[in-house]
Scaffold this motif. Structure first.
Motif, PDB file in Angstrom:
ATOM      1  N   ASP A   1       0.851  -1.185   0.000  1.00  0.00           N
ATOM      2  CA  ASP A   1       0.000   0.000   0.000  1.00  0.00           C
ATOM      3  C   ASP A   1       0.887   1.236   0.000  1.00  0.00           C
ATOM      4  O   ASP A   1       1.579   1.519   0.968  1.00  0.00           O
ATOM      5  CB  ASP A   1      -0.899  -0.012   1.233  1.00  0.00           C
TER       6      ASP A   1
ATOM      7  N   ALA B   1      -0.954   5.506   4.171  1.00  0.00           N
ATOM      8  CA  ALA B   1      -0.137   4.347   4.533  1.00  0.00           C
ATOM      9  C   ALA B   1       1.325   4.734   4.682  1.00  0.00           C
ATOM     10  O   ALA B   1       2.021   4.259   5.603  1.00  0.00           O
ATOM     11  CB  ALA B   1      -0.297   3.248   3.484  1.00  0.00           C
TER      12      ALA B   1
ATOM     13  N   ARG C   1      -3.855   4.753  13.601  1.00  0.00           N
ATOM     14  CA  ARG C   1      -3.682   4.436  12.179  1.00  0.00           C
ATOM     15  C   ARG C   1      -4.979   4.685  11.407  1.00  0.00           C
ATOM     16  O   ARG C   1      -4.958   5.179  10.281  1.00  0.00           O
ATOM     17  CB  ARG C   1      -3.234   2.981  12.035  1.00  0.00           C
TER      18      ARG C   1
ATOM     19  N   GLY D   1      -5.572   7.315   8.402  1.00  0.00           N
ATOM     20  CA  GLY D   1      -6.101   6.772   7.155  1.00  0.00           C
ATOM     21  C   GLY D   1      -7.283   7.541   6.595  1.00  0.00           C
ATOM     22  O   GLY D   1      -7.591   7.424   5.404  1.00  0.00           O
TER      23      GLY D   1
END
Length: 245
Positions: A8, A13, A30, A34
């Motif tokens: 990714d 990412a 995360r 994202g």
């Protein structure tokens, strides 16, 4: 050479991978990163991404290629302060410093992802741990600048160049863009000189000296470190200032 930044390669990412190299990120952290909305642009080599004097309304993330921050004096002389590689956010301070006192320039063709200040502020206001990770990343950028000042003020020319080569190898390795003691080095001799406070002639002599010592070779923009221990000794390189985990 490894091509892997992971399967990714989206902007979120890559930012997650970079921040996770220096800070602990939870699944919630995360997920919050994202959700950031990025707009991607590609800049030709040797063009400005952000101009000195700009008042940007967005931060940028390097996705591919290299960039540098610099100041140019009235007489045209340039000092390069820092280099940035994939995963770096070179201008996050623009969230708080509203006018850029230095420029950001693409070295080779460079792809950049932009995220609006309002979205970055919303992220850090709602997620303390991400705010701390970004703050830590900014502080580490400052430690790199301090190390550059030490090089300019106290290291001899060969040591300055050796130190830069060591630092960039370690940094590129954290985002899987260096392995086997080699990496792509897209800098011209003039850019090396402006980063190291040398004339182009002196920079070339320093590079030739490192070659004669059997420490590095440079062929078609690929730097090969032939003797890591010797290069690190010449540089007095201690990677602790990069604060990697």
């Amino acid at each position: 050479m490894s091509d892997a930044l992971g399967s990714d390669q989206s902007p979120p990412a890559l930012l997650i991978r970079k921040l996770a190299s220096t800070a602990q990120l939870s699944d919630r952290d995360r997920g919050a990163i994202g959700m950031l909305p990025f707009a991607v642009l590609t800049f030709p080599g040797r063009t400005s991404i952000v101009h000195e004097g700009d008042a940007p309304k967005q931060c940028c993330l390097i996705l591919d290629g290299w960039a540098y921050r610099c100041r140019t004096l009235a007489n045209g002389q340039r000092q390069i302060f820092a280099f940035y590689v994939p995963g770096d956010m070179p201008d996050i301070e623009s969230l708080h410093l509203h006018v850029m006192d230095q420029g950001l320039v693409a070295i080779a063709q460079t792809t950049v992802a932009f995220v609006a200040h309002k979205d970055m502020r919303a992220l850090i206001q709602s997620n303390t741990n991400v705010a701390m990770a970004l703050w830590r990343d900014t502080l580490i950028d400052a430690t790199r600048c301090r190390e550059r000042v030490i090089s300019l003020g106290r290291r001899q020319a060969v040591g300055r160049m050796a130190h830069l080569f060591c630092e960039m190898y370690v940094r590129l390795r954290t985002v899987a863009l260096a392995d086997d003691l080699r990496y792509l080095l897209p800098l011209t001799q003039a850019e090396l000189a402006d980063a190291l406070g040398l004339s182009s002639v002196h920079a070339n002599r320093s590079l030739q000296e490192l070659r004669k010592m059997g420490l590095v070779t440079l062929h078609r923009r690929e730097l090969i470190i032939q003797d890591w221990s010797g290069l690190a000794t010449t540089a007095e390189f201690d990677p602790s200032y990069l604060h990697l985990i």
